[in-house]
Every structure is written in structure tokens, then in C-alpha cells.
Design a protein around this motif. Structure first.
Motif, mmCIF file in Angstrom:
data_model
loop_
_atom_site.group_PDB
_atom_site.id
_atom_site.type_symbol
_atom_site.label_atom_id
_atom_site.label_comp_id
_atom_site.label_asym_id
_atom_site.label_seq_id
_atom_site.Cartn_x
_atom_site.Cartn_y
_atom_site.Cartn_z
ATOM 1 N N GLY A 1 61.484 -4.006 35.474
ATOM 2 C CA GLY A 1 60.827 -3.638 36.715
ATOM 3 C C GLY A 1 61.652 -3.895 37.954
ATOM 4 O O GLY A 1 61.256 -3.504 39.054
ATOM 5 N N VAL A 2 62.790 -4.551 37.797
ATOM 6 C CA VAL A 2 63.690 -4.813 38.924
ATOM 7 C C VAL A 2 65.041 -4.149 38.675
ATOM 8 O O VAL A 2 65.530 -3.376 39.501
ATOM 9 N N LEU A 3 65.630 -4.445 37.524
ATOM 10 C CA LEU A 3 66.890 -3.806 37.139
ATOM 11 C C LEU A 3 66.648 -2.628 36.197
ATOM 12 O O LEU A 3 67.235 -1.558 36.363
ATOM 13 N N VAL A 4 65.785 -2.851 35.212
ATOM 14 C CA VAL A 4 65.508 -1.841 34.189
ATOM 15 C C VAL A 4 64.189 -1.150 34.498
ATOM 16 O O VAL A 4 63.197 -1.800 34.843
ATOM 17 N N GLU A 5 64.172 0.156 34.371
ATOM 18 C CA GLU A 5 63.002 0.959 34.718
ATOM 19 C C GLU A 5 61.770 0.560 33.912
ATOM 20 O O GLU A 5 61.863 0.233 32.724
ATOM 21 N N GLY A 6 60.619 0.616 34.580
ATOM 22 C CA GLY A 6 59.351 0.317 33.934
ATOM 23 C C GLY A 6 58.953 -1.126 34.114
ATOM 24 O O GLY A 6 59.758 -1.977 34.489
ATOM 25 N N ASP A 7 57.684 -1.408 33.837
ATOM 26 C CA ASP A 7 57.178 -2.756 34.077
ATOM 27 C C ASP A 7 57.221 -3.641 32.846
ATOM 28 O O ASP A 7 56.658 -4.734 32.838
ATOM 29 N N GLY A 8 57.872 -3.189 31.782
ATOM 30 C CA GLY A 8 57.985 -4.018 30.587
ATOM 31 C C GLY A 8 58.186 -3.175 29.349
ATOM 32 O O GLY A 8 58.272 -1.946 29.414
ATOM 33 N N ARG B 1 64.746 3.754 28.268
ATOM 34 C CA ARG B 1 64.697 3.133 29.594
ATOM 35 C C ARG B 1 66.116 2.997 30.129
ATOM 36 O O ARG B 1 67.046 2.686 29.383
ATOM 37 N N GLY B 2 66.246 3.228 31.432
ATOM 38 C CA GLY B 2 67.548 3.086 32.063
ATOM 39 C C GLY B 2 67.468 2.139 33.243
ATOM 40 O O GLY B 2 66.455 1.465 33.462
ATOM 41 N N LEU B 3 68.529 2.099 34.026
ATOM 42 C CA LEU B 3 68.557 1.266 35.220
ATOM 43 C C LEU B 3 67.977 2.024 36.408
ATOM 44 O O LEU B 3 68.066 3.252 36.490
ATOM 45 N N TYR B 4 67.402 1.284 37.336
ATOM 46 C CA TYR B 4 66.995 1.889 38.604
ATOM 47 C C TYR B 4 68.246 2.305 39.377
ATOM 48 O O TYR B 4 69.305 1.662 39.281
ATOM 49 N N ALA B 5 68.108 3.354 40.161
ATOM 50 C CA ALA B 5 69.255 3.906 40.880
ATOM 51 C C ALA B 5 69.830 2.937 41.902
ATOM 52 O O ALA B 5 71.016 3.016 42.240
ATOM 53 N N ASP B 6 69.005 2.000 42.397
ATOM 54 C CA ASP B 6 69.484 1.103 43.453
ATOM 55 C C ASP B 6 70.164 -0.159 42.916
ATOM 56 O O ASP B 6 70.552 -1.033 43.695
ATOM 57 N N VAL B 7 70.328 -0.265 41.604
ATOM 58 C CA VAL B 7 70.969 -1.458 41.034
ATOM 59 C C VAL B 7 72.408 -1.600 41.528
ATOM 60 O O VAL B 7 72.918 -2.716 41.680
ATOM 61 N N ASP B 8 73.061 -0.481 41.810
ATOM 62 C CA ASP B 8 74.438 -0.541 42.313
ATOM 63 C C ASP B 8 74.539 -1.346 43.609
ATOM 64 O O ASP B 8 75.599 -1.907 43.916
ATOM 65 N N ALA B 9 73.442 -1.415 44.361
ATOM 66 C CA ALA B 9 73.457 -2.136 45.636
ATOM 67 C C ALA B 9 73.615 -3.639 45.447
ATOM 68 O O ALA B 9 73.937 -4.357 46.401
ATOM 69 N N ILE B 10 73.406 -4.124 44.235
ATOM 70 C CA ILE B 10 73.538 -5.559 43.983
ATOM 71 C C ILE B 10 74.970 -6.028 44.225
ATOM 72 O O ILE B 10 75.207 -7.191 44.554
ATOM 73 N N SER B 11 75.932 -5.129 44.097
ATOM 74 C CA SER B 11 77.327 -5.517 44.324
ATOM 75 C C SER B 11 77.532 -6.050 45.736
ATOM 76 O O SER B 11 78.365 -6.940 45.961
ATOM 77 N N GLU B 12 76.771 -5.528 46.701
ATOM 78 C CA GLU B 12 76.871 -6.028 48.071
ATOM 79 C C GLU B 12 76.376 -7.465 48.152
ATOM 80 O O GLU B 12 76.946 -8.294 48.860
#
Length: 248
Positions: free
Chosen positions: A33-40, A121-132
Motif C-alpha cells: 500500500g506504500v511501495l507495492v500496489e494494493g492494500d495487502g 502486483r507492481g510498484l506505485y509509480a511514485d516509488v522512484d521519488a524515494i531516491s530524493e
């Protein structure tokens, strides 16, 4: 109400010019639900895992008892939660409940990994922003999903920049150490030699666990939690992980 950001946390400097690491804030992330799509994970994995464990030749089962297992009792053994009802059903078929639960959870972890590997299930598109954020802070992952699943996700999606990663252990102890119990968050802070920072989650239990261990709770909005209204008086709310670098 969500709290406004206080800006970056200050660090202290010792007399020798080195920073006191225990004052450096860390940023920890939930996984589902934060990194990986879906709530579980899909609940069907536990039902199928029960079949796996009951057919495991290493487990000595009285199949005469199993043949008499009612649909209701089987559903009890398929449920994710470890409950008194689970114990009662196990005792009725002369199986140690803690052992069955641990074995079933190990199979559940295997099936969750298989589903993610298959692309469900994949990653949310905004996970790349974690690098910042990682340019500013030490980061880690703490999840109530199984430890083997967390390890697989980080390897499978090449998320290799986290300094710490931990999911829960399979079995009864791991079940009771899930959030809002801060057990694994405490473990993360000790491993990272830190006492402060942020925990980014998508559920009320994430925010409560963060507060209990002294971290700033951060709620990231996702489609599955749009209606969530946390009971905490103070927390930070973001619409996307891209906003996080401005918070920390």
C-alpha cells in the motif's frame, strides 16, 4: 488533523566534529500500500496455503479427522488471523495449532511471492521519488507482511538502496508483533542506531505504531484509503511520495 511539516531535523555535532548518529532522523516505509500496489495480499493465498500444509508429507496428520472437517472449521483454519477458534479446531483434529499456523504462514509467504513474481502486483509509480529522500536520510522498510516476501520484493524490483528491511516472522509470535505493535519498528531503529524520524504508511495501524515508537506518522493517500480518517490528533499527510522530500 494532519500536522504541518516542521522542516528538516537538526543534527548535533560532537567536539571532534563528527555528527551524533542517534540524532539523525531515519525514514521508514511500510511495503504493502506504500511501495507495492494494493492494500495487502489476496486472502486466497491463505486458503491455498492450508491445502499445501495439509498435504505436506512431513506433517503427521490423522486424515480420518481431516475428512470430517466441516466447511466452517476449514474456513477457520484458512483465515489469516490466529484466533481461539483456530486453536479449538486444531485441537479437535489433534494438530498442534501453533505448529500448523507457522507452517501455513510459510506456505502463504511462498504463494505471495509466486503471485508477485507472476506480475499480479507492481510498484506505485511514485516509488522512484524515494531516491530524493535517500539523498537526505537513511531509509528502511518495515512491513507486517512476511519477512521472506519483503526480501523478495526488494530484490525483484531492485530496491537495493534501503539500509534496513524487515517483515514479520511467520507464526504466532510474528502475528502478535504486527502493527500497531511497534516491535519491528523498534528493531529497525536499534539496527540503524537512531531514535527519531518518520514512518510512512497507508493504514491507521501504521500511524499508531509510529507514534508508539516515537516516530512522526506519515499517511500517504492511495485509492484504497481515500476514506480513511485516522484517530490520531497529529500526523503528516501526503498525496504522493514525491512530497516526502519536502517533509523530511
Amino acid at each position: 488533523m494532519p500536522a504541518d511539516s516542521d522542516g528538516p531535523k537538526a543534527t548535533t555535532t560532537r567536539g571532534d566534529g563528527q555528527r551524533d548518529r542517534r540524532s539523525d532522523p531515519v525514514v521508514l516505509f511500510d511495503m504493502d500500500g506504500v511501495l507495492v500496489e494494493g492494500d495487502g495480499s489476496n486472502a486466497t493465498v491463505h486458503a491455498r496455503a492450508l491445502t499445501d500444509v495439509l498435504e505436506d508429507p512431513e506433517i503427521d496428520l490423522d486424515h480420518a479427522h481431516l475428512s470430517d472437517l466441516s466447511a466452517e472449521n476449514r474456513e477457520t483454519l484458512e483465515a489469516y488471523e490466529y484466533t481461539p477458534a483456530f486453536e479449538t479446531v486444531c485441537e479437535s483434529i489433534e494438530i498442534d495449532p501453533a505448529d500448523l499456523y507457522r507452517r501455513r504462514e510459510a506456505y502463504s509467504a511462498d504463494r505471495i511471492v509466486d503471485r508477485i513474481r507472476a506480475g499480479t502486483r507492481g510498484l506505485y509509480a511514485d516509488v522512484d521519488a524515494i531516491s530524493e529522500v535517500q539523498n537526505q536520510c537513511v531509509t528502511g522498510v518495515v512491513s507486517s507482511n512476511y519477512d521472506a516476501v519483503v526480501a523478495f520484493v526488494l530484490e525483484h524490483f531492485e530496491l537495493d538502496s534501503f539500509a534496513f528491511a524487515r517483515g514479520r516472522s511467520p507464526g504466532v509470535d510474528g502475528f502478535y508483533r504486527r502493527k500497531p505493535n511497534p516491535y519491528y519498528l523498534t528493531e529497525a531503529l536499534e539496527a540503524l542506531d537512531s531514535t527519531e524520524g518518520y514512518y510512512v504508511g497507508d493504514r491507521a495501524s501504521d500511524l499508531v505504531a509510529a507514534e508508539r515508537v516515537g516516530l512522526e506518522p506519515v499517511l500517504v493517500r492511495r485509492p484504497h484509503n481515500e476514506a480513511l480518517e485516522p484517530a490520531l490528533e497529529t500526523y503528516i499527510e501526503i498525496e504522493t511520495l514525491a512530497e516526502l522530500s519536502e517533509v523530511v
